[in-house]
Design a protein around this motif. Structure first.
Motif, short mmCIF file in Angstrom:
data_model
loop_
_atom_site.label_atom_id
_atom_site.label_comp_id
_atom_site.label_asym_id
_atom_site.label_seq_id
_atom_site.Cartn_x
_atom_site.Cartn_y
_atom_site.Cartn_z
N VAL A 1 1.20 -1.11 -0.13
CA VAL A 1 0.06 0.02 0.05
C VAL A 1 0.74 1.14 0.03
N GLN A 2 0.55 2.20 -0.72
CA GLN A 2 1.27 3.55 -0.70
C GLN A 2 0.94 4.50 0.49
N PRO A 3 1.88 4.69 1.17
CA PRO A 3 1.76 5.77 2.24
C PRO A 3 1.33 7.26 1.82
N MET B 1 8.80 3.94 -1.79
CA MET B 1 9.62 4.28 -2.94
C MET B 1 8.51 4.31 -4.10
N HIS B 2 7.46 3.76 -4.12
CA HIS B 2 6.33 3.98 -5.08
C HIS B 2 5.89 5.55 -5.00
N ALA B 3 5.48 5.83 -3.62
CA ALA B 3 4.85 6.93 -3.32
C ALA B 3 5.80 8.22 -3.75
N ALA C 1 8.51 4.08 -14.65
CA ALA C 1 9.22 2.74 -14.48
C ALA C 1 8.46 2.14 -13.21
N TYR C 2 7.44 2.67 -12.68
CA TYR C 2 6.81 2.30 -11.62
C TYR C 2 6.61 0.58 -11.62
N PRO C 3 5.96 0.01 -12.70
CA PRO C 3 5.48 -1.34 -12.75
C PRO C 3 6.62 -2.21 -12.69
N LEU D 1 9.54 -1.67 -10.52
CA LEU D 1 9.76 -1.46 -9.38
C LEU D 1 8.64 -2.50 -8.57
N MET D 2 7.35 -2.57 -9.04
CA MET D 2 6.29 -3.32 -8.60
C MET D 2 6.56 -4.89 -8.88
N ALA D 3 7.05 -5.15 -9.97
CA ALA D 3 7.36 -6.57 -10.36
C ALA D 3 8.68 -6.86 -9.32
N ALA D 4 9.55 -6.02 -9.15
CA ALA D 4 10.75 -6.32 -8.13
C ALA D 4 10.22 -6.67 -6.83
N ASP D 5 9.33 -5.62 -6.30
CA ASP D 5 8.92 -5.95 -4.92
C ASP D 5 8.27 -7.50 -4.70
N VAL D 6 7.57 -8.26 -5.85
CA VAL D 6 7.18 -9.53 -5.80
C VAL D 6 7.96 -10.36 -5.91
N ASP E 1 -7.58 -2.63 -10.60
CA ASP E 1 -6.59 -1.67 -11.27
C ASP E 1 -5.26 -2.00 -11.13
N GLN E 2 -4.80 -3.12 -10.60
CA GLN E 2 -3.33 -3.23 -10.59
C GLN E 2 -3.25 -4.66 -11.47
N LYS E 3 -4.46 -5.07 -11.92
CA LYS E 3 -4.06 -6.29 -12.77
C LYS E 3 -2.95 -6.26 -13.85
N1 TRP Z 1 0.99 -0.47 -7.06
C1 TRP Z 1 0.20 -0.69 -5.76
C2 TRP Z 1 -0.85 0.12 -5.48
O1 TRP Z 1 -1.09 1.48 -6.00
C3 TRP Z 1 0.78 -0.93 -4.37
C4 TRP Z 1 2.01 -1.84 -4.88
C5 TRP Z 1 3.37 -1.65 -5.12
C6 TRP Z 1 1.80 -3.29 -4.98
N2 TRP Z 1 3.85 -2.80 -5.04
C7 TRP Z 1 3.04 -4.00 -4.84
C8 TRP Z 1 0.76 -4.06 -4.59
C9 TRP Z 1 3.42 -5.04 -5.07
C10 TRP Z 1 1.01 -5.69 -4.98
C11 TRP Z 1 2.18 -5.99 -4.94
O2 TRP Z 1 -1.99 -0.32 -5.33
#
Ligand code: TRP
Length: 336
Positions: free
Chosen positions: A12-14, A46-48, A129-131, A133-138, A151-153
């Motif tokens: 979740v974004q802060p 970092m996404h925020a 490049a946000y997506p 980073l999101m791929a890297a998160d997981v 919306d995140q699919k």
């Molecule tokens: N992008 C997601 C959102 O705005 C938040 C998010 C960042 C996320 N990294 C993630 C969600 C990894 C699931 C997995 O809601």
């Protein structure tokens, strides 16, 4: 933690205030998932910063989101609650993914187009490049299940494209495929002022949303002022067609009680909105006030929240280390 359970990652974004939509749409589902998964729940600071953030506000919101996770019932002893920037592996893997993902792939991301708007030239490179980073998160944790909203699919499909291309380019199956757990429309909470718009932390009107920190009086006032139409509540679900505000209030009631819309209408149909709103207020206060109280306690004790995040980050770094080592070795980096 039991290693054999499927691993979940979500973030979740802060930014802004957490509200009822975040609770019903995300947090409440995470609480349920923790019983049969090994979970990492991340405050994605970092996404925020892909859009401008006021530093003091980012700091406050990061602690508040972590507090909310715990207050909603996430067990930070069993599972991992942490902030993204505390684990450098996210940025490290994201860079590698920047070199795997294609510009054409990112150009198709609808969220970027929406967020960047007309002035694309002026959007940050990070937003683009946000997506990645999101791929890297997981994938930093080889997590295979990701609960997100609809919306995140598209971002998760991109993550799978990145994983596949990485595996293919290097001829090694390093990354698993991700299975999105898309949370259904039952979890979709709309604005109290406009039943066709999502409840949002960025809506200018605070009356449009119920914040997780609202007290009973604030909840009562917002529900009383919530937009409705002059007709009484219908007795059957078909009667909600074309009445987005009525549908939203019934949906919130249904979600909080785990009832079907039809069952809520069987009980409350035919009543004027004032009566239904009173019942909804009682339900909201009963459901949210323990969470609000725990959030206030934690927000008043930042040291305790920081301790949770510190411990979470240590454990996340330990899980990430072997994956990062495998990736760096695969890419050909010299590890000294
Ligand atoms: N992008 C997601 C959102 O705005 C938040 C998010 C960042 C996320 N990294 C993630 C969600 C990894 C699931 C997995 O809601």
């Amino acid at each position: 933690m039991t290693a054999s359970l499927p691993r979940i990652f979500s973030g979740v974004q802060p930014t802004g205030n957490l509200h009822l939509g975040n609770y019903l749409g995300a947090l409440r589902n995470w609480v349920k998932l923790q019983h049969d998964h090994e979970c990492l729940f991340c405050v994605v600071d970092m996404h925020a910063i892909t859009v401008r953030q006021e530093p003091a506000e980012l700091h406050r919101a990061t602690l508040e989101v972590a507090a909310a996770m715990v207050a909603c019932g996430i067990d930070a002893e069993k599972h991992i609650v942490f902030n993204q920037s505390a684990v450098p592996g996210h940025a490290q893997l994201a860079w590698i993914f920047n070199c795997v993902a294609r510009i054409g792939w990112l150009n198709r991301m609808t969220q970027f187009k929406e967020k960047a708007g007309k002035d694309r030239e002026n959007a940050s490179v990070g937003l683009y490049a946000y997506p990645n980073l999101m791929a890297a998160d997981v994938l930093l944790y080889k997590a295979t299940r990701v609960p997100v909203g609809e919306d995140q699919k598209q971002h998760l499909e991109l993550a799978n494209d990145i994983a596949q291309k990485f595996n293919h380019d290097f001829g090694r199956s390093v990354f698993p495929m991700i299975e999105p757990l898309i949370l259904g429309p039952a979890a979709r909470v709309m604005s109290l002022r406009d039943g066709t718009k999502k409840m949002s932390k960025s809506d200018a009107s605070d009356q449009s949303r119920i914040n997780l920190t609202d007290d009973a009086d604030a909840i009562a006032l917002k529900v009383r002022r919530a937009k409705t139409d002059p007709e009484p509540l219908p007795s059957e679900e078909a009667g909600l067609d074309g009445r987005p505000e009525a549908r939203n209030l019934v949906g919130i009631y249904a979600a909080l009680t785990d009832m079907h819309h039809a069952a809520v209408l069987a009980e409350h149909g035919g009543k004027p909105f004032s009566a239904f709103k009173a019942a909804l207020t009682d339900l909201l206060v009963a459901s949210l006030s323990p969470i609000a109280a725990e959030m206030r306690r934690l927000v008043g004790d930042p040291g305790a929240v920081e301790a949770i995040l510190r411990r979470g980050a240590e454990r996340a770094r330990a899980l990430a280390a072997p994956v990062l080592a495998e990736v760096e070795e695969t890419v050909g980096f010299v590890r000294v």
